[in-house]
Design a protein around this motif. Structure first.
Motif, short mmCIF file in Angstrom:
data_model
loop_
_atom_site.label_atom_id
_atom_site.label_comp_id
_atom_site.label_asym_id
_atom_site.label_seq_id
_atom_site.Cartn_x
_atom_site.Cartn_y
_atom_site.Cartn_z
N THR A 124 -4.13 5.40 -3.26
CA THR A 124 -4.33 4.53 -2.10
C THR A 124 -5.29 3.43 -2.52
OG1 THR A 124 -3.99 6.36 -0.54
CG2 THR A 124 -5.12 4.40 0.29
N CYS A 125 -4.76 2.24 -2.68
CA CYS A 125 -5.55 1.15 -3.25
C CYS A 125 -6.65 0.69 -2.30
CB CYS A 125 -4.66 -0.04 -3.57
SG CYS A 125 -3.43 0.28 -4.84
N ARG B 34 1.31 3.86 -3.19
CA ARG B 34 0.90 5.25 -2.95
C ARG B 34 2.05 6.22 -3.20
NH1 ARG B 34 -1.42 4.74 1.84
NH2 ARG B 34 0.47 5.19 3.01
N GLU C 116 0.83 -1.21 0.00
CA GLU C 116 0.00 0.00 0.00
C GLU C 116 0.87 1.26 0.00
OE1 GLU C 116 -2.58 1.75 3.53
OE2 GLU C 116 -3.57 0.00 2.64
N LYS C 117 1.86 1.27 0.87
CA LYS C 117 2.74 2.43 0.98
C LYS C 117 3.56 2.64 -0.28
CE LYS C 117 6.36 4.37 3.95
NZ LYS C 117 7.19 4.14 5.19
#
Length: 207
Positions: A108-109, A102, A98-99
């Motif tokens: 932001t998935c 992004r 995620e990080k």
């Protein structure tokens, strides 16, 4: 039922639509031809599930997918089966991915496709608690096996129903996908289908 807490294979809808989805795990040769095939055939909506190891290695390509306007979902970090690991391990993998995604794309998935499509109810519930909808597929092109362009086309366009999620790949292992895509797109359009993102499908489902 909340779609975050069950795996989505396809969506029951009266609308004649289909979601083209592409997994990317490695390589830099196939993504551009796939993007060019979509653009040349005026497909403005598709969903790409990106492995964050790939995003780390090729952030410019990840940003190019975003620039084309396509939806981005997570394909996790390491390509390992989640069902073989505990919740702490899975949470760490998802958060790292995620990080990374992004940072590279600004996205932001909220959608995730687990590595190898491997999952069970425990994994789905955990991913839901982390804010993700788990996306599987209902039609498999089998493009990663490189069975021939005609076979990929047939797998992707035969017996298609409303709300299908079609699995394709844009990793370098899928050497025939870009050549098959224009024919897949034309055949599906000839059957009356329009292309939507997975998120659009989910919104249809909730109505």
């Amino acid at each position: 039922m909340n779609p975050r807490f069950e795996a989505i294979y396809r969506v029951n809808t009266s609308k004649k639509c289909i979601a083209l989805t592409f997994d990317i795990g490695w390589g830099g040769k196939v993504p551009i031809p796939v993007l060019e095939a979509l653009s040349a055939n005026k497909v403005k909506k598709a969903t790409f599930f990106l492995s964050s190891t790939w995003v780390s290695a090729r952030p410019l390509l990840a940003r190019k997918i975003k620039h084309y306007g396509y939806e981005i979902g997570s394909h996790g970090y390491r390509h390992e089966n989640y069902t073989e690991h505990n919740n702490r391990w899975i949470t760490s993998e998802v958060k790292v991915a995620e990080k990374t995604i992004r940072k590279a794309t600004g996205v932001t998935c909220k959608l995730i496709r687990t590595p190898n499509g491997d999952m069970n109810q425990r994994v789905i519930q955990l991913l839901g608690s982390l804010g993700y909808s788990t996306i599987h597929w209902s039609k498999d092109s089998m493009d990663w096996t490189n069975p021939g362009v005609r076979t990929i086309i047939r797998n992707s366009t035969t017996g298609v129903q409303n709300g299908e999620i079609l699995l394709l790949h844009a990793s370098d292992s899928a050497r025939q996908t870009a050549r098959a895509l224009p024919f897949i797109i034309r055949k599906l359009r000839a059957q009356g289908f329009t292309f939507v993102t997975v998120s659009e499908l989910l919104r249809m489902r909730s109505k």
